[in-house]
Design a protein around this motif. Structure first.
Motif, PDB file in Angstrom:
ATOM      1  N   ASN A  37      53.003 -19.889  27.471  1.00  0.00           N
ATOM      2  CA  ASN A  37      52.575 -19.694  25.916  1.00  0.00           C
ATOM      3  C   ASN A  37      51.252 -18.724  25.743  1.00  0.00           C
ATOM      4  O   ASN A  37      51.159 -18.210  25.280  1.00  0.00           O
ATOM      5  CB  ASN A  37      53.346 -20.158  24.957  1.00  0.00           C
ATOM      6  N   GLY A  38      50.917 -20.026  26.269  1.00  0.00           N
ATOM      7  CA  GLY A  38      49.181 -20.465  26.439  1.00  0.00           C
ATOM      8  C   GLY A  38      48.821 -19.401  26.638  1.00  0.00           C
ATOM      9  O   GLY A  38      47.056 -18.470  26.596  1.00  0.00           O
ATOM     10  N   PHE A  39      48.813 -18.963  28.626  1.00  0.00           N
ATOM     11  CA  PHE A  39      48.677 -18.015  28.751  1.00  0.00           C
ATOM     12  C   PHE A  39      49.456 -16.457  28.372  1.00  0.00           C
ATOM     13  O   PHE A  39      48.339 -15.377  28.604  1.00  0.00           O
ATOM     14  CB  PHE A  39      49.075 -18.719  30.632  1.00  0.00           C
ATOM     15  N   LEU A  40      49.975 -16.544  27.811  1.00  0.00           N
ATOM     16  CA  LEU A  40      50.668 -15.078  27.629  1.00  0.00           C
ATOM     17  C   LEU A  40      49.681 -14.644  26.515  1.00  0.00           C
ATOM     18  O   LEU A  40      49.037 -14.091  26.235  1.00  0.00           O
ATOM     19  CB  LEU A  40      51.785 -15.113  27.226  1.00  0.00           C
ATOM     20  N   ALA A  41      49.318 -15.941  25.587  1.00  0.00           N
ATOM     21  CA  ALA A  41      48.310 -15.440  24.774  1.00  0.00           C
ATOM     22  C   ALA A  41      47.465 -15.113  25.003  1.00  0.00           C
ATOM     23  O   ALA A  41      46.437 -14.287  24.697  1.00  0.00           O
ATOM     24  CB  ALA A  41      48.370 -16.662  23.378  1.00  0.00           C
ATOM     25  N   LEU A  42      46.288 -15.792  25.894  1.00  0.00           N
ATOM     26  CA  LEU A  42      45.374 -15.280  26.515  1.00  0.00           C
ATOM     27  C   LEU A  42      45.009 -14.023  27.271  1.00  0.00           C
ATOM     28  O   LEU A  42      44.423 -12.906  26.734  1.00  0.00           O
ATOM     29  CB  LEU A  42      45.043 -16.031  27.662  1.00  0.00           C
ATOM     30  N   VAL A  43      46.241 -13.038  27.700  1.00  0.00           N
ATOM     31  CA  VAL A  43      46.757 -11.942  28.408  1.00  0.00           C
ATOM     32  C   VAL A  43      46.237 -11.735  27.262  1.00  0.00           C
ATOM     33  O   VAL A  43      45.716 -10.190  26.851  1.00  0.00           O
ATOM     34  CB  VAL A  43      47.819 -11.953  28.473  1.00  0.00           C
ATOM     35  N   ARG A  44      47.783 -11.674  26.501  1.00  0.00           N
ATOM     36  CA  ARG A  44      47.008 -10.562  24.992  1.00  0.00           C
ATOM     37  C   ARG A  44      45.819 -10.653  25.168  1.00  0.00           C
ATOM     38  O   ARG A  44      45.723  -9.008  24.266  1.00  0.00           O
ATOM     39  CB  ARG A  44      48.234 -11.014  23.345  1.00  0.00           C
ATOM     40  N   ARG A  45      44.742 -11.527  24.452  1.00  0.00           N
ATOM     41  CA  ARG A  45      43.338 -11.021  24.196  1.00  0.00           C
ATOM     42  C   ARG A  45      42.960 -10.601  24.839  1.00  0.00           C
ATOM     43  O   ARG A  45      41.972  -9.754  24.077  1.00  0.00           O
ATOM     44  CB  ARG A  45      43.197 -12.623  23.482  1.00  0.00           C
ATOM     45  N   MET A  46      43.096 -10.452  26.178  1.00  0.00           N
ATOM     46  CA  MET A  46      42.317 -10.489  27.261  1.00  0.00           C
ATOM     47  C   MET A  46      41.926  -8.805  27.913  1.00  0.00           C
ATOM     48  O   MET A  46      41.413  -8.288  28.166  1.00  0.00           O
ATOM     49  CB  MET A  46      42.522 -11.394  28.149  1.00  0.00           C
ATOM     50  N   ARG A  47      43.451  -8.374  27.032  1.00  0.00           N
ATOM     51  CA  ARG A  47      44.420  -7.255  28.016  1.00  0.00           C
ATOM     52  C   ARG A  47      43.338  -5.884  27.708  1.00  0.00           C
ATOM     53  O   ARG A  47      42.856  -5.778  28.765  1.00  0.00           O
ATOM     54  CB  ARG A  47      45.433  -6.695  27.460  1.00  0.00           C
ATOM     55  N   GLU A  48      42.345  -6.261  26.202  1.00  0.00           N
ATOM     56  CA  GLU A  48      41.123  -4.902  25.869  1.00  0.00           C
ATOM     57  C   GLU A  48      40.081  -4.781  27.012  1.00  0.00           C
ATOM     58  O   GLU A  48      38.903  -4.034  27.754  1.00  0.00           O
ATOM     59  CB  GLU A  48      40.915  -5.220  24.839  1.00  0.00           C
ATOM     60  N   PHE A  49      40.221  -6.381  27.508  1.00  0.00           N
ATOM     61  CA  PHE A  49      38.239  -6.199  28.197  1.00  0.00           C
ATOM     62  C   PHE A  49      38.741  -6.121  29.426  1.00  0.00           C
ATOM     63  O   PHE A  49      38.464  -5.514  31.265  1.00  0.00           O
ATOM     64  CB  PHE A  49      37.470  -7.250  28.303  1.00  0.00           C
ATOM     65  N   LYS A  50      40.514  -7.009  29.653  1.00  0.00           N
ATOM     66  CA  LYS A  50      40.670  -7.286  31.740  1.00  0.00           C
ATOM     67  C   LYS A  50      42.026  -6.686  31.292  1.00  0.00           C
ATOM     68  O   LYS A  50      42.998  -7.506  31.769  1.00  0.00           O
ATOM     69  CB  LYS A  50      40.383  -8.535  32.522  1.00  0.00           C
ATOM     70  N   PRO A  51      42.314  -5.313  32.125  1.00  0.00           N
ATOM     71  CA  PRO A  51      43.533  -5.115  31.958  1.00  0.00           C
ATOM     72  C   PRO A  51      44.855  -6.008  32.250  1.00  0.00           C
ATOM     73  O   PRO A  51      46.329  -5.649  32.549  1.00  0.00           O
ATOM     74  CB  PRO A  51      43.709  -3.364  31.502  1.00  0.00           C
ATOM     75  N   LEU A  52      44.299  -5.510  34.203  1.00  0.00           N
ATOM     76  CA  LEU A  52      44.734  -5.961  34.968  1.00  0.00           C
ATOM     77  C   LEU A  52      45.372  -8.330  34.985  1.00  0.00           C
ATOM     78  O   LEU A  52      46.126  -7.919  35.900  1.00  0.00           O
ATOM     79  CB  LEU A  52      44.372  -5.913  36.313  1.00  0.00           C
ATOM     80  N   ILE A  53      44.804  -8.265  33.858  1.00  0.00           N
ATOM     81  CA  ILE A  53      44.666  -9.979  33.874  1.00  0.00           C
ATOM     82  C   ILE A  53      46.117  -9.734  33.148  1.00  0.00           C
ATOM     83  O   ILE A  53      47.557 -10.790  33.765  1.00  0.00           O
ATOM     84  CB  ILE A  53      43.889 -10.397  32.633  1.00  0.00           C
TER      85      ILE A  53
END
Length: 298
Positions: A37-53
């Motif tokens: 859950n913590g990593f998926l939350a990070l993905v949500r926040r980072m997708r704008e900068f790193k889409p392939l995260i």
């Protein structure tokens, strides 16, 4: 795919263990859920900068020894093997974990039963079984684009392209768990990524650990696996080491190894003096990260 191997004895540096005051299968399972859950939350926040995260994922293998009981949990195909003394003091390997890899017939059957309406849930591609023709492991931390439609990846990225939109998760972060009360015959544990097991059998690995000094034993296992990888390509170990890292990826997978020796006298102590190792990664933030695993991802 990244590899996470975690081995700990007596203490876990997480609020889960502190809150419960003990270790159990539920505590370990909740730790996996919190990590996912913590990593998926990070993905949500980072997708704008790193889409392939959204396509970044990792196997995860955790081992805990708590009051004489061993708890092991895993997602992916990293493996835990225990070395036990059998008859005539012969060391015997026992695999503790299940490989969540589509190359295993049992895993393919499980996937087909979970997705009876999807004829392409597992595909044989270039001689390798892959889920949706993309990934070999059926369980992981991350790989969000194969778990939630909201994390879909640009279809122009061929490597992560799905033949049809994701309707339901094809991967899970639910771990397989194993519990064992340790006995005097249990001598050591080997935690290793699949790169080791591609070239060494469980029995070969435990015999190496049993027959050589403890100091540097994990490095010895890695070297033996690399020697075998070189032999399969009809080249020397020295020549293999000279290859550029990007090219070596075609000769062998990443290899991570941890060896834990089980000192039973120490396990019986109520408050053993054991140094605690803490490794801190990058600090979570909404700004772009310099974490190396994201290098090259745009």
């Amino acid at each position: 795919m990244c590899q996470i191997l975690i081995c700990t004895t007596y203490t876990i540096n997480s609020w889960l263990a502190r809150e419960s005051g003990t270790i159990s299968e539920d505590v370990v399972r909740n730790a996996f859920s919190a990590t996912e859950n913590g990593f998926l939350a990070l993905v949500r926040r980072m997708r704008e900068f790193k889409p392939l995260i959204a396509a970044v994922g990792s196997c995860c293998l955790v081992g805990v020894i708590w009051r004489g009981t061993l708890y092991v949990a895993n997602v992916g195909d990293s493996r835990a093997v225990i070395g036990c003394l059998g008859r005539s003091n012969k060391i015997v390997a026992e695999q503790l974990t299940r490989d969540h890899n589509a190359s295993v017939e049992e895993v393919r059957q499980e996937l087909r039963s979970l997705h009876p309406d999807d004829s392409h849930i597992v595909v044989l591609k270039h001689g390798v079984w892959r889920i949706k023709g993309i990934i070999q492991v059926s369980r992981s931390i991350g790989d969000a684009y194969l778990k939630k439609p909201e994390f879909s990846v640009d279809p122009s990225v061929q490597r992560f392209r799905l033949s049809e939109p994701l309707r339901r998760p094809v991967l899970t972060a639910e771990p397989s768990l194993y519990t064992r009360v340790l006995c005097p015959q249990d001598k050591f544990l080997i935690f290793a990524s699949d790169g080791l097991w591609e070239h060494l059998t469980n029995q070969q690995a435990v015999e190496i650990v049993h027959n050589y000094p403890r100091a540097g034993i994990a490095r010895r296992l890695v070297k033996r696996a690399l020697e075998e990888a070189a032999r399969k390509r009809e080249m020397s170990y020295a020549d293999l080491k000279k290859l550029d890292k990007g090219i070596r990826r075609f000769f062998h997978d990443d290899i991570t190894v941890i060896v834990i020796f089980i000192d039973h006298e120490l396990l019986q102590e109520s408050n053993p003096s054991i140094p605690e190792l803490s490794i801190r990664g990058f600090t979570d933030a909404v700004m772009p990260s310099t974490f190396s695993v994201l290098d090259g991802i745009t």
